[in-house]
Scaffold this motif. Structure first.
Motif, mmCIF file in Angstrom:
data_model
loop_
_atom_site.group_PDB
_atom_site.id
_atom_site.type_symbol
_atom_site.label_atom_id
_atom_site.label_comp_id
_atom_site.label_asym_id
_atom_site.label_seq_id
_atom_site.Cartn_x
_atom_site.Cartn_y
_atom_site.Cartn_z
ATOM 1 N N TYR A 102 0.834 -1.212 0.000
ATOM 2 C CA TYR A 102 0.000 0.000 0.000
ATOM 3 C C TYR A 102 0.867 1.260 0.000
ATOM 4 N N LEU A 103 1.987 1.219 0.704
ATOM 5 C CA LEU A 103 2.905 2.370 0.681
ATOM 6 C C LEU A 103 3.428 2.622 -0.725
ATOM 7 N N ALA A 104 3.804 1.539 -1.409
ATOM 8 C CA ALA A 104 4.279 1.688 -2.788
ATOM 9 C C ALA A 104 3.202 2.285 -3.672
ATOM 10 N N GLY A 105 1.961 1.843 -3.459
ATOM 11 C CA GLY A 105 0.855 2.398 -4.248
ATOM 12 C C GLY A 105 0.629 3.870 -3.968
ATOM 13 N N LEU A 106 0.709 4.257 -2.707
ATOM 14 C CA LEU A 106 0.513 5.665 -2.349
ATOM 15 C C LEU A 106 1.622 6.542 -2.915
ATOM 16 N N LYS A 107 2.859 6.015 -2.945
ATOM 17 C CA LYS A 107 3.991 6.802 -3.432
ATOM 18 C C LYS A 107 3.956 7.005 -4.943
ATOM 19 N N THR A 108 3.268 6.108 -5.656
ATOM 20 C CA THR A 108 3.255 6.209 -7.119
ATOM 21 C C THR A 108 2.103 7.060 -7.645
ATOM 22 N N ILE A 109 1.239 7.555 -6.760
ATOM 23 C CA ILE A 109 0.127 8.413 -7.204
ATOM 24 C C ILE A 109 0.682 9.783 -7.589
ATOM 25 N N PRO A 110 0.421 10.256 -8.793
ATOM 26 C CA PRO A 110 0.956 11.556 -9.229
ATOM 27 C C PRO A 110 0.495 12.697 -8.325
ATOM 28 N N VAL A 111 1.424 13.570 -7.999
ATOM 29 C CA VAL A 111 1.099 14.701 -7.126
ATOM 30 C C VAL A 111 0.138 15.659 -7.808
ATOM 31 N N ASP A 112 0.252 15.812 -9.136
ATOM 32 C CA ASP A 112 -0.609 16.780 -9.830
ATOM 33 C C ASP A 112 -2.079 16.360 -9.776
ATOM 34 N N VAL A 113 -2.358 15.069 -9.673
ATOM 35 C CA VAL A 113 -3.748 14.613 -9.555
ATOM 36 C C VAL A 113 -4.337 15.081 -8.233
ATOM 37 N N ILE A 114 -3.548 14.969 -7.165
ATOM 38 C CA ILE A 114 -4.015 15.407 -5.851
ATOM 39 C C ILE A 114 -4.182 16.918 -5.825
ATOM 40 N N GLU A 115 -3.229 17.622 -6.422
ATOM 41 C CA GLU A 115 -3.319 19.095 -6.451
ATOM 42 C C GLU A 115 -4.516 19.551 -7.258
ATOM 43 N N ALA A 116 -4.838 18.839 -8.333
ATOM 44 C CA ALA A 116 -6.013 19.194 -9.135
ATOM 45 C C ALA A 116 -7.289 19.035 -8.320
ATOM 46 N N ALA A 117 -7.346 17.980 -7.500
ATOM 47 C CA ALA A 117 -8.517 17.778 -6.645
ATOM 48 C C ALA A 117 -8.629 18.887 -5.612
ATOM 49 N N ARG A 118 -7.491 19.314 -5.065
ATOM 50 C CA ARG A 118 -7.498 20.409 -4.095
ATOM 51 C C ARG A 118 -7.968 21.720 -4.744
ATOM 52 N N VAL A 119 -7.500 21.960 -5.976
ATOM 53 C CA VAL A 119 -7.905 23.176 -6.695
ATOM 54 C C VAL A 119 -9.406 23.176 -6.942
ATOM 55 N N ASP A 120 -9.971 21.992 -7.196
ATOM 56 C CA ASP A 120 -11.415 21.878 -7.429
ATOM 57 C C ASP A 120 -12.228 21.993 -6.151
ATOM 58 N N GLY A 121 -11.554 22.177 -5.018
ATOM 59 C CA GLY A 121 -12.275 22.412 -3.767
ATOM 60 C C GLY A 121 -12.458 21.179 -2.898
ATOM 61 N N ALA A 122 -11.841 20.066 -3.261
ATOM 62 C CA ALA A 122 -11.986 18.846 -2.463
ATOM 63 C C ALA A 122 -11.181 18.949 -1.180
ATOM 64 N N SER A 123 -11.773 18.525 -0.088
ATOM 65 C CA SER A 123 -11.062 18.523 1.188
ATOM 66 C C SER A 123 -10.021 17.416 1.191
#
Length: 280
Positions: free
Chosen positions: A164-185
């Motif tokens: 699970y750690l390996a999976g979390l580390k491979t998630i692109p940062v820009d995907v998370i930042e895009a969700a934050r920009v869209d207002g997601a908590s």
């Protein structure tokens, strides 16, 4: 040209294939054969008996009980191992010195002998000894299967944590930042964006937990040996006990049942999870 053919790298695989055939394929083939015989230590000859062994085991309830206990054990282990592994991966995701030390600590049980882990917990859970429990958790016909499943999950949760750690580390940062920009908590972005991307890790961890626990033996043998009152007698424990009694054909029959159980239940679950990956 002839010399080149003899020097081909594939020739180095021949010893491996020979060992695989002698110690895996051949025994598996004989497993299918001896399950339909009366092979035992009490008879000199081996005679075919058709499906008599299956009928006898099903008739006295032995087969169904062992299958039910094995399935219960496998499901509990898969749930506990993945919940603990996932929780640890989330808690220890940040690359700090403390988190790195804790990761190593949780991986150590994976490297330990399963028998050693079983005997350690057997000593710790004895009433009045070890951890000082007053209740005999390994002698309770209701909760023993849960306790043994927790011990199995504890041993292997470090492996699930790493996946699970390996999976979390491979998630692109820009995907998370895009969700934050869209207002997601933070909570929303984790469960709606990051968690679905862990589908391959979930598939691997669930598959390994199911296959490993359905073929389990060491921890159950060390902690309860199938007791109390045979409430933790999974298929491999039954096979071990029956073979030790000289009833080789019945033990082989149950091993064939275990093979079919894994093939008919575990692999469809894996296929279902793989289809889930494609959808996500």
């Amino acid at each position: 040209m002839t010399a080149r053919r003899h020097d081909h790298p594939l020739w180095f695989l021949v010893p491996g294939f020979v060992l695989l055939g002698v110690f895996f394929l051949l025994p598996t083939l004989f497993n299918f054969i001896y399950a339909f015989t009366d092979w035992s230590s009490f008879k000199a000859a081996i005679n075919p008996v058709g499906f008599a062994n299956f009928a006898d085991l099903a008739g006295d309830g032995t087969l169904l009980r062992a299958v039910r206990i094995t399935l219960m054990y496998a499901v509990l282990v898969a749930i506990f191992q993945n919940v603990f592994g996932f929780g640890l991966a989330v808690l220890l995701e940040r690359d700090t010195v403390v988190n790195r030390i804790l990761r190593v600590a949780f991986v150590i049980p994976v490297l330990m002998s399963a028998l050693a882990v079983g005997y350690i917990f057997q000593a710790l859970l004895k009433p009045g000894a070890g951890l000082g429990f007053t209740h005999a958790w390994l002698g309770d016909t209701t909760w023993t299967i849960v306790v043994v499943s927790l011990i199995h999950a504890w041993k292997w949760m470090g492996l699930s944590m790493l996946i699970y750690l390996a999976g979390l580390k491979t998630i692109p940062v820009d995907v998370i930042e895009a969700a934050r920009v869209d207002g997601a908590s933070r909570w929303r972005s984790f469960w709606s964006v990051r968690f679905p991307l862990l589908a391959p890790a979930v598939t691997f961890n669930v598959a390994t937990a199911l296959l490993g626990s359905m073929n389990g033996f060491d921890i159950v043998q060390a902690t309860t040996a199938g007791g109390p009152a045979r409430t933790t007698e999974i298929l491999n424990i039954f096979i071990y006990r029956t073979f030790g009694q000289g009833l080789f054909a019945q033990a082989t029959t149950m091993s064939l049942v275990l093979f079919l159980l894994v093939a008919l239940l575990a692999f469809p679950v894996i296929a279902l999870l793989r289809r889930r990956e494609e959808v996500l």
